[in-house]
Motif scaffolding. Structure first.
Motif, short mmCIF file in Angstrom:
data_model
loop_
_atom_site.label_atom_id
_atom_site.label_comp_id
_atom_site.label_asym_id
_atom_site.label_seq_id
_atom_site.Cartn_x
_atom_site.Cartn_y
_atom_site.Cartn_z
N THR A 27 0.81 -1.22 0.00
CA THR A 27 0.00 0.00 0.00
C THR A 27 0.84 1.27 0.00
N ARG A 28 2.15 1.13 0.07
CA ARG A 28 3.02 2.31 0.11
C ARG A 28 3.55 2.64 -1.28
N ASN A 29 3.96 3.89 -1.43
CA ASN A 29 4.60 4.34 -2.66
C ASN A 29 6.04 4.75 -2.37
N GLY A 30 6.75 3.90 -1.69
CA GLY A 30 8.11 4.21 -1.31
C GLY A 30 9.06 4.22 -2.49
N THR A 31 10.11 5.02 -2.38
CA THR A 31 11.13 5.08 -3.42
C THR A 31 12.07 3.89 -3.26
N THR A 80 18.21 10.73 21.99
CA THR A 80 17.18 9.70 22.11
C THR A 80 16.30 9.78 20.87
N GLU A 81 16.19 8.67 20.14
CA GLU A 81 15.60 8.70 18.81
C GLU A 81 14.24 8.00 18.79
N TYR A 82 13.24 8.72 18.25
CA TYR A 82 11.88 8.17 18.16
C TYR A 82 11.39 8.03 16.72
N ARG A 83 12.11 8.56 15.76
CA ARG A 83 11.66 8.47 14.37
C ARG A 83 11.70 7.02 13.88
N THR A 84 10.67 6.65 13.12
CA THR A 84 10.64 5.34 12.48
C THR A 84 10.87 5.50 10.99
N GLU A 85 11.54 4.52 10.41
CA GLU A 85 11.83 4.53 8.98
C GLU A 85 11.40 3.21 8.35
N ARG A 86 11.13 3.28 7.05
CA ARG A 86 11.02 2.09 6.23
C ARG A 86 12.07 2.17 5.12
N PHE A 87 12.67 1.01 4.84
CA PHE A 87 13.53 0.89 3.67
C PHE A 87 12.80 0.02 2.66
N TYR A 88 12.77 0.48 1.39
CA TYR A 88 12.01 -0.20 0.35
C TYR A 88 12.98 -0.90 -0.61
N PRO A 89 13.12 -2.23 -0.50
CA PRO A 89 14.06 -2.95 -1.37
C PRO A 89 13.68 -2.84 -2.84
N SER A 123 8.23 -2.06 -5.58
CA SER A 123 7.18 -1.52 -6.46
C SER A 123 6.80 -2.46 -7.59
N SER A 124 7.44 -3.62 -7.67
CA SER A 124 7.06 -4.59 -8.70
C SER A 124 5.67 -5.14 -8.42
N ARG A 125 5.01 -5.52 -9.50
CA ARG A 125 3.72 -6.19 -9.31
C ARG A 125 3.99 -7.50 -8.57
N ARG A 126 3.35 -7.68 -7.40
CA ARG A 126 3.63 -8.82 -6.54
C ARG A 126 2.78 -10.02 -6.94
N PRO A 127 3.33 -11.22 -6.81
CA PRO A 127 2.48 -12.41 -6.98
C PRO A 127 1.34 -12.38 -5.96
N VAL A 169 5.51 -16.33 -1.10
CA VAL A 169 5.81 -16.97 -2.37
C VAL A 169 6.65 -15.98 -3.18
N VAL A 170 7.78 -16.44 -3.69
CA VAL A 170 8.68 -15.59 -4.47
C VAL A 170 8.72 -16.10 -5.89
N VAL A 171 8.51 -15.20 -6.84
CA VAL A 171 8.55 -15.55 -8.26
C VAL A 171 9.60 -14.68 -8.94
N GLY A 172 10.65 -15.31 -9.43
CA GLY A 172 11.68 -14.57 -10.14
C GLY A 172 12.28 -13.45 -9.34
N GLY A 173 12.43 -13.63 -8.04
CA GLY A 173 13.01 -12.60 -7.19
C GLY A 173 12.04 -11.58 -6.65
N VAL A 174 10.75 -11.72 -6.96
CA VAL A 174 9.73 -10.79 -6.46
C VAL A 174 8.82 -11.52 -5.47
N PRO A 175 8.78 -11.09 -4.21
CA PRO A 175 7.97 -11.80 -3.22
C PRO A 175 6.53 -11.32 -3.19
N SER A 176 5.64 -12.22 -2.83
CA SER A 176 4.28 -11.82 -2.49
C SER A 176 4.33 -11.01 -1.20
N VAL A 177 3.22 -10.41 -0.85
CA VAL A 177 3.07 -9.84 0.49
C VAL A 177 2.93 -11.01 1.46
N GLY A 178 3.67 -10.97 2.54
CA GLY A 178 3.66 -12.07 3.49
C GLY A 178 2.36 -12.18 4.26
#
Length: 661
Positions: free
Chosen positions: A55-59, A470-479, A483-487, A578-587
């Motif tokens: 659901t994210r549009n991460g870079t 003291t750090e409270y910020r949360t981050e996401r890293f987008y591999p 953004s590939s169409r997921r199985p 499920v991973v297809v050609g290096g692209v994983p489904s949402v777990g």
């Protein structure tokens, strides 16, 4: 919809909520081992919902600041598909209140990036945890009750300023939920104090708790060492462990893995051992080369993927840390400037006792943390180029931090590549947040990596002149796959057994566009309990599989259950992909095993159908194996793939005169 990394933390502050009334605080409550609300096992034939798209549009290959953790993320785990649970040490946190007191526990909603404060009775500073075989999460130990600045409180059973209790012997239990009604429950305490213990899930759904010290400090010493193990649920009094006596001073958070043989690998300071926890026998192994990887050296460690291709044989990787010698773990010199180690070494203890050198890190790193990606690669994040874990008021400390020179750019380690070529950071963006002591990271169901924490300070410390606040910020890293169409596999189970009938997963032609059913695999990841640059219990297991390709471009992935050996993956909650050609489904969440504590049922492994493709595509679809090496035929021909190795280890140890106990 894209999210603003600038505005979102401000919105999150506004949405912070207070907790529900505190749960029972009866520290004499006993634990009854039954299926938890989170872990009650549905019928084996039931299926999870079909996963959709992220659901994210991460870079791609970049970090994004997405929210605020409410409490600094010293400890963290994924409890449900939408909830992350966070624990901190008791301190003067002004951002989140619970019952009028500063909070040190929170529940983070991944959809909205908001938090709920959670009441935690006792001080969780430097505790440890893991999931049980029934889906509950359990947390052990911590520090005494404190007041401002981490000083000892006059009352150890509540009162101002934080209303915290002594956590040294504490046992805390949580059944994760999505409706914001669950809370930490405090159980009968342990018989001994444990600060910096380790916890590892076992094959019957229980956990083993190892080591620690009584009152904390930069490193351990004989006067407060706790060189014992105990089990939860309890199996009686603690049991002495020689390696924890012989590995002072840097033997805290001993690095521990359940091996497919059923033994435990324990590595702490320079020492390494195999521990047969059923018969209480230790076998000493050669010392780890080059560096100390345990706290406070804090190298990155992980068990590499267990797959059909390697017969589910365990290899454990150790990278970075510090090569300080036993007499250098003192604070009368500038530790923060000492270069971190660059080496990586591995061992396959069910096969042999030799250490192997692996690809060297491009720079030294302490406090780095390995997170499994569904592709089978390891994502290395956080840490510093110099120093170690820990903090203090020393003149040479960076503020209070014993580490310096943050490593902002992550690395990816690919175990399938030749030994000298496994590291890359090509195209990977850098974080803007220094993540040093008390940082955490976990894999999320959508395949992104959630990163938070960092607090190398004795109390809440922020301000323009504070280098490492003291750090409270949360981050996401987008591999790169994000953004590939997921199985969108149909037929994912909600439970996985040890042996038994295989199951079929349907993949549409759209799921397989640009790849082939021959390049699909089914795998399970347990993200573990993240703290102090470790994920206790983290594991990646690929299931044996075969496939049937259809003329319309769709296909069926025939997936085996786990091999009939619970030591390959201990029972409890995990994510299935499920991973297809290096692209994983949402777990999706899956319950491994019976959903109960106790001896797990096992069945014979089924025989998978022979792989097949339509004749028009068979000649162009590879060699008939999955992208990570699955083979056809017997689903788990290696139910106990290395049982013979216990004999090998025993003989080697007897010959060297190293058998103890």
């Amino acid at each position: 919809m894209a999210r603003s990394s600038t505005l979102l933390p401000l919105l999150t502050y506004a949405l912070l909520s207070t907790a529900a009334p505190r749960p029972q605080a009866d520290t004499t409550a006993t634990y009854v081992a039954s299926a938890s609300a989170a872990g009650a096992s549905p019928a084996a034939s039931s299926s999870a919902s079909t996963p959709g798209q992220p659901t994210r549009n991460g870079t791609l290959n970049q970090f994004e600041i997405v929210g605020n953790s409410g409490v600094s993320a010293q400890q963290m785990f994924l409890g449900t598909l939408n909830k992350v649970y966070i624990l901190d040490k008791t301190e003067n946190n002004p951002n989140l209140q619970v019952d009028g007191f500063p909070a040190w526990g929170s529940e983070y909603d991944l959809e909205t990036d908001t938090v709920r404060g959670m009441f935690v009775l006792s001080n969780t500073f430097c505790a440890a945890g893991a999931s049980l075989g029934n889906g509950s999460w359990v947390n052990f130990g911590g520090n005494q009750a404190v007041t401002w600045g981490g000083l000892t409180a006059s009352s150890q059973t509540g009162g101002g300023p934080y209303d915290d209790w002594d956590g040294g012997k504490a046992v805390r239990l949580l059944d994760p939920c999505d409706d914001e009604t669950c809370n930490w429950v405090n159980l009968a305490p342990m018989t001994t104090r444990r600060w910096y213990p380790s916890v590892e899930p076992l094959e019957d759904g229980s956990v083993i708790v190892l080591g620690g010290d009584e009152w904390g400090g930069y490193v351990n010493d004989a006067s407060q060492n706790n060189p014992t193990i105990e089990f939860f649920p309890s199996q009686g009094n603690p049991i002495g462990l020689n390696i924890l006596n012989n590995s002072l001073p840097a033997n805290l958070y001993p690095l521990t893995w359940l091996l497919p043989s059923g033994n435990l690998l324990i590595q702490t300071n320079w020492n390494t051992a195999i521990f047969d926890h059923k018969n209480v026998v230790e076998y000493a192994l050669p010392n780890i080369p080059n560096a100390v990887r345990t706290y406070p050296g804090s190298g990155a460690t992980a068990m590499l993927p267990l797959t059909p291709a390697n017969n589910w044989t365990a290899t454990v990787l150790f990278c970075g840390g510090s090569n300080l010698q036993p007499d250098q773990w003192v604070t009368n010199w500038n530790i923060a400037a000492y270069p971190a180690d660059q080496s990586c070494v591995s061992i396959s203890p069910d096969v042999g006792t030799d250490w192997t050198y692996d690809s060297t890190l491009p720079e030294g790193r302490t406090l780095g943390q390995f997170i499994f990606l569904p592709t089978g690669q390891l994502f290395l994040v956080n840490g510093g180029g110099t120093g170690t874990a820990g903090y203090g008021n020393d003149s040479w400390a960076i503020g209070h931090s014993y580490a310096d020179n943050p490593v902002y750019t992550p690395l990816i380690y690919d175990p399938s590549l030749p030994a000298a070529e496994r590291w890359t950071r090509d195209g990977l963006g850098s974080s803007t947040v220094a993540r040093l002591y008390h940082s955490s990271a976990i894999l999320l169901p959508d395949g992104s990596v959630f990163v938070s924490g960092s607090n190398p300070n004795p109390d809440y410390t922020v301000g323009p002149d504070v280098k490492y606040p003291t750090e409270y910020r949360t981050e996401r890293f987008y591999p790169s796959y994000y953004s590939s169409r997921r199985p969108e596999p149909v037929g994912l189970p909600s439970t996985i057994s040890y042996g038994g009938a295989s199951f079929d997963i349907q993949l549409s032609a759209e799921d397989l566009v640009g790849s082939s059913i021959a390049n699909a695999s089914c795998l399970i990841i347990r993200g573990g309990f993240s703290t102090h640059a470790m994920n206790m219990g983290q594991r990646y297991v690929e299931l044996a599989s075969s496939y049937t390709g259809n003329a319309d471009g769709s296909g069926v992935l025939h997936c085996a259950q786990l091999p009939p050996n619970p030591a390959i993956l201990a029972p409890g909650p995990a994510l299935i992909f499920v991973v297809v050609g290096g692209v994983p489904s949402v777990g999706q969440m899956v319950m491994v095993g019976s959903g109960q504590l106790g001896v797990q049922p096992t069945s014979e492994a089924s025989t998978l159908p022979q792989s097949s493709l339509p004749s028009s595509t068979a000649s162009s679809s590879g060699n008939g194996t999955s992208s990570t090496g699955s083979t056809t035929g017997t689903a788990a021909s290696a139910a106990l793939p290395i049982a013979w190795s216990s004999l090998l280890v025993g003989v080697a140890v007897l010959l060297s005169g190293m058998l103890v106990l």
